[in-house]
Motif scaffolding. Structure first.
Motif, PDB file in Angstrom:
ATOM      1  N   ALA A  75       3.230  -9.982   6.066  1.00  0.00           N
ATOM      2  CA  ALA A  75       3.886  -9.498   4.857  1.00  0.00           C
ATOM      3  C   ALA A  75       3.130  -8.306   4.312  1.00  0.00           C
ATOM      4  CB  ALA A  75       3.909 -10.624   3.825  1.00  0.00           C
ATOM      5  N   PRO A  76       3.780  -7.474   3.493  1.00  0.00           N
ATOM      6  CA  PRO A  76       3.069  -6.351   2.867  1.00  0.00           C
ATOM      7  C   PRO A  76       1.847  -6.843   2.101  1.00  0.00           C
ATOM      8  CG  PRO A  76       5.435  -6.141   2.549  1.00  0.00           C
ATOM      9  CD  PRO A  76       5.205  -7.504   3.151  1.00  0.00           C
ATOM     10  N   GLN A  77       0.790  -6.050   2.158  1.00  0.00           N
ATOM     11  CA  GLN A  77      -0.465  -6.435   1.534  1.00  0.00           C
ATOM     12  C   GLN A  77      -0.506  -6.048   0.061  1.00  0.00           C
ATOM     13  OE1 GLN A  77      -2.973  -8.120   3.661  1.00  0.00           O
ATOM     14  NE2 GLN A  77      -0.902  -8.308   4.431  1.00  0.00           N
ATOM     15  N   LEU A  78      -1.405  -6.689  -0.675  1.00  0.00           N
ATOM     16  CA  LEU A  78      -1.620  -6.322  -2.062  1.00  0.00           C
ATOM     17  C   LEU A  78      -2.228  -4.934  -2.144  1.00  0.00           C
ATOM     18  CD1 LEU A  78      -3.168  -9.658  -3.341  1.00  0.00           C
ATOM     19  CD2 LEU A  78      -0.850  -8.820  -3.778  1.00  0.00           C
ATOM     20  N   THR A 263     -16.474  12.731   0.722  1.00  0.00           N
ATOM     21  CA  THR A 263     -16.794  11.654  -0.214  1.00  0.00           C
ATOM     22  C   THR A 263     -15.588  10.748  -0.424  1.00  0.00           C
ATOM     23  OG1 THR A 263     -18.454  12.983  -1.369  1.00  0.00           O
ATOM     24  CG2 THR A 263     -17.492  11.137  -2.579  1.00  0.00           C
ATOM     25  N   GLN A 264     -14.429  11.349  -0.651  1.00  0.00           N
ATOM     26  CA  GLN A 264     -13.222  10.548  -0.855  1.00  0.00           C
ATOM     27  C   GLN A 264     -12.822   9.815   0.425  1.00  0.00           C
ATOM     28  OE1 GLN A 264     -12.405  10.025  -3.763  1.00  0.00           O
ATOM     29  NE2 GLN A 264     -13.541  11.694  -4.708  1.00  0.00           N
ATOM     30  N   ARG A 265     -12.977  10.474   1.549  1.00  0.00           N
ATOM     31  CA  ARG A 265     -12.663   9.835   2.834  1.00  0.00           C
ATOM     32  C   ARG A 265     -13.538   8.610   3.054  1.00  0.00           C
ATOM     33  NH1 ARG A 265     -14.544  11.443   8.339  1.00  0.00           N
ATOM     34  NH2 ARG A 265     -12.897  11.063   9.885  1.00  0.00           N
ATOM     35  N   ASN A 266     -14.837   8.720   2.784  1.00  0.00           N
ATOM     36  CA  ASN A 266     -15.735   7.571   2.923  1.00  0.00           C
ATOM     37  C   ASN A 266     -15.261   6.404   2.068  1.00  0.00           C
ATOM     38  OD1 ASN A 266     -17.402   8.997   4.669  1.00  0.00           O
ATOM     39  ND2 ASN A 266     -18.971   9.446   3.131  1.00  0.00           N
ATOM     40  N   ARG A 267     -14.886   6.702   0.820  1.00  0.00           N
ATOM     41  CA  ARG A 267     -14.451   5.646  -0.087  1.00  0.00           C
ATOM     42  C   ARG A 267     -13.140   5.013   0.375  1.00  0.00           C
ATOM     43  NH1 ARG A 267     -16.186   9.300  -5.288  1.00  0.00           N
ATOM     44  NH2 ARG A 267     -18.273   8.411  -5.533  1.00  0.00           N
ATOM     45  N   LEU A 268     -12.224   5.841   0.804  1.00  0.00           N
ATOM     46  CA  LEU A 268     -10.936   5.322   1.255  1.00  0.00           C
ATOM     47  C   LEU A 268     -11.085   4.461   2.505  1.00  0.00           C
ATOM     48  CD1 LEU A 268      -8.732   8.467   0.632  1.00  0.00           C
ATOM     49  CD2 LEU A 268      -8.452   6.241  -0.455  1.00  0.00           C
ATOM     50  N   PHE A 269     -11.918   4.904   3.437  1.00  0.00           N
ATOM     51  CA  PHE A 269     -12.111   4.116   4.662  1.00  0.00           C
ATOM     52  C   PHE A 269     -12.686   2.738   4.328  1.00  0.00           C
ATOM     53  CE2 PHE A 269     -12.452   7.527   8.249  1.00  0.00           C
ATOM     54  CZ  PHE A 269     -11.205   8.013   7.899  1.00  0.00           C
ATOM     55  N   ALA A 270     -13.632   2.695   3.395  1.00  0.00           N
ATOM     56  CA  ALA A 270     -14.241   1.417   3.036  1.00  0.00           C
ATOM     57  C   ALA A 270     -13.220   0.495   2.372  1.00  0.00           C
ATOM     58  CB  ALA A 270     -15.432   1.646   2.105  1.00  0.00           C
ATOM     59  N   THR A 271     -12.438   1.029   1.449  1.00  0.00           N
ATOM     60  CA  THR A 271     -11.427   0.211   0.793  1.00  0.00           C
ATOM     61  C   THR A 271     -10.359  -0.224   1.785  1.00  0.00           C
ATOM     62  OG1 THR A 271     -11.821   1.355  -1.286  1.00  0.00           O
ATOM     63  CG2 THR A 271      -9.771   0.128  -1.106  1.00  0.00           C
ATOM     64  N   ALA A 272     -10.025   0.641   2.738  1.00  0.00           N
ATOM     65  CA  ALA A 272      -9.081   0.270   3.788  1.00  0.00           C
ATOM     66  C   ALA A 272      -9.609  -0.885   4.623  1.00  0.00           C
ATOM     67  CB  ALA A 272      -8.806   1.478   4.681  1.00  0.00           C
ATOM     68  N   LEU A 273     -10.895  -0.851   4.925  1.00  0.00           N
ATOM     69  CA  LEU A 273     -11.500  -1.921   5.713  1.00  0.00           C
ATOM     70  C   LEU A 273     -11.386  -3.254   4.985  1.00  0.00           C
ATOM     71  CD1 LEU A 273     -13.261  -2.417   8.351  1.00  0.00           C
ATOM     72  CD2 LEU A 273     -15.217  -2.396   6.787  1.00  0.00           C
ATOM     73  N   ALA A 274     -11.675  -3.234   3.683  1.00  0.00           N
ATOM     74  CA  ALA A 274     -11.607  -4.468   2.894  1.00  0.00           C
ATOM     75  C   ALA A 274     -10.180  -4.969   2.764  1.00  0.00           C
ATOM     76  CB  ALA A 274     -12.215  -4.236   1.519  1.00  0.00           C
ATOM     77  N   THR A 275      -9.220  -4.075   2.754  1.00  0.00           N
ATOM     78  CA  THR A 275      -7.817  -4.466   2.668  1.00  0.00           C
ATOM     79  C   THR A 275      -7.320  -5.000   4.011  1.00  0.00           C
ATOM     80  OG1 THR A 275      -7.456  -2.794   0.964  1.00  0.00           O
ATOM     81  CG2 THR A 275      -5.508  -3.652   2.069  1.00  0.00           C
ATOM     82  N   ALA A 276      -7.764  -4.365   5.089  1.00  0.00           N
ATOM     83  CA  ALA A 276      -7.330  -4.779   6.427  1.00  0.00           C
ATOM     84  C   ALA A 276      -7.929  -6.113   6.837  1.00  0.00           C
ATOM     85  CB  ALA A 276      -7.700  -3.706   7.443  1.00  0.00           C
ATOM     86  N   PHE A 277      -9.215  -6.296   6.537  1.00  0.00           N
ATOM     87  CA  PHE A 277      -9.933  -7.504   6.949  1.00  0.00           C
ATOM     88  C   PHE A 277     -10.647  -8.090   5.730  1.00  0.00           C
ATOM     89  CE2 PHE A 277      -9.918  -4.488  10.563  1.00  0.00           C
ATOM     90  CZ  PHE A 277      -9.037  -5.192  11.379  1.00  0.00           C
ATOM     91  N   PRO A 278      -9.890  -8.739   4.836  1.00  0.00           N
ATOM     92  CA  PRO A 278     -10.457  -9.207   3.565  1.00  0.00           C
ATOM     93  C   PRO A 278     -11.343 -10.430   3.728  1.00  0.00           C
ATOM     94  CG  PRO A 278      -8.177  -9.889   3.756  1.00  0.00           C
ATOM     95  CD  PRO A 278      -8.453  -9.008   4.944  1.00  0.00           C
ATOM     96  N   ALA A 279     -12.277 -10.547   2.805  1.00  0.00           N
ATOM     97  CA  ALA A 279     -13.101 -11.748   2.748  1.00  0.00           C
ATOM     98  C   ALA A 279     -12.258 -12.913   2.253  1.00  0.00           C
ATOM     99  CB  ALA A 279     -14.295 -11.518   1.810  1.00  0.00           C
TER     100      ALA A 279
END
Length: 289
Positions: A75-78, A263-279
């Motif tokens: 399903a679509p993610q939050l 700088t923005q790319r680094n931040r976006l990649f990290a947030t993408a990682l947390a969204t893709a593979f959440p704790a």
């Protein structure tokens, strides 16, 4: 990856144009015919990532911040947020020249802007950065390891981890000027090499590049291949970074990112990682299981 696959890719690469470096002489071959827009196939929701993250006062007020992940049978993610955490304890980041120096204190005096700090922000305890200029998945430039070589090396050094494959800009150009190794084959080769481990693969983008092979149409075709790959590989998540990348983030060559863009790319990649593979739900801030 099997030895036969490696040999087949190597033979085909040898027949193709040699690895196209970003600083190469202007390419003159006409681009391949356009394909269907891959973004119509992607599932996702609009987020306000950049507005939630620190250090973004100069961004346009109408920035869409479309955060799109292609998730097989899901399903679509939050919408992503600054509080999201990842289950990834170790991140192995494979990149080309657009990833060179992104964790360098000399280039980013503020530690919070660096790649490793951003992955740590979302819960990754360790970051491994393997990037070199001119790199593509198959071709080698001046004998330097290609992305497949880099993945093989890091699999030996770091047997377990999550992967961020920040690759495709040079591959899109190489395919666009005549490589006989398709984008689909390149992506599948990387996915075979990671052997089932979790992969985040951001889409690629350029802005009016000075080298013709790097035009937006070739980037779009590579991104379409990523969309197709996500339907074949259940461990692959595709983040539509191209939808978020802003013109002001690029240097004059239209290929690399300036300090603000990185700088923005680094931040976006990290947030993408947390969204893709959440704790797991209830995991404390800064701790990923």
């Amino acid at each position: 990856m099997t030895i036969d696959l490696k040999r087949r890719l190597a033979r085909r690469a040898a027949l193709a144009v040699a690895g196209t470096a970003v600083a190469a002489t202007a390419l003159t071959c006409a681009p391949a015919p356009a394909e269907a827009d891959p973004m119509s196939e992607l599932m996702g929701v609009a987020g306000q990532i950049l507005q939630e993250l620190p250090g973004t006062p100069n961004l346009s007020a109408d920035l869409p911040s479309l955060f799109t992940l292609l998730l097989p049978d899901a399903a679509p993610q939050l919408p992503p947020s600054g509080d999201r955490r990842t289950s990834c304890r170790q991140v192995i980041h494979i990149g080309d020249s657009t990833s060179v120096g992104i964790d360098d204190p000399a280039k980013f005096p503020d530690a919070a802007d660096r790649l490793s700090a951003q992955y740590e922000r979302v819960g990754a305890a360790r970051t491994v950065l393997n990037a070199t200029g001119g790199r593509s998945i198959v071709e080698r430039v001046n004998g330097e390891p290609n992305a497949l070589d880099a993945v093989t090396t890091e699999r030996t050094r770091n047997p377990q981890g999550c992967w961020v494959i920040a690759m495709g800009v040079n591959d899109a150009a190489n395919v666009g000027v005549g490589s006989t190794v398709s984008a689909d084959e390149r992506i599948d080769a990387i996915m075979a090499a990671v052997d089932g481990q979790s992969v985040l693969w951001p889409t690629v983008a350029t802005r009016n590049p000075s080298v013709r092979g790097y035009d937006a149409a070739n980037m779009d075709r590579f991104n379409a291949a990523l969309a197709r790959a996500a339907t074949r590989h259940r461990n692959l998540r595709v983040y539509d970074f191209a939808a978020d990348a802003q013109p002001s983030w690029f240097t004059d060559d239209g290929i690399h990112f300036n300090q603000s863009g990185t700088t923005q790319r680094n931040r976006l990649f990290a947030t993408a990682l947390a969204t893709a593979f959440p704790a797991a739900a209830g995991t404390p801030r800064g701790v990923a299981r």
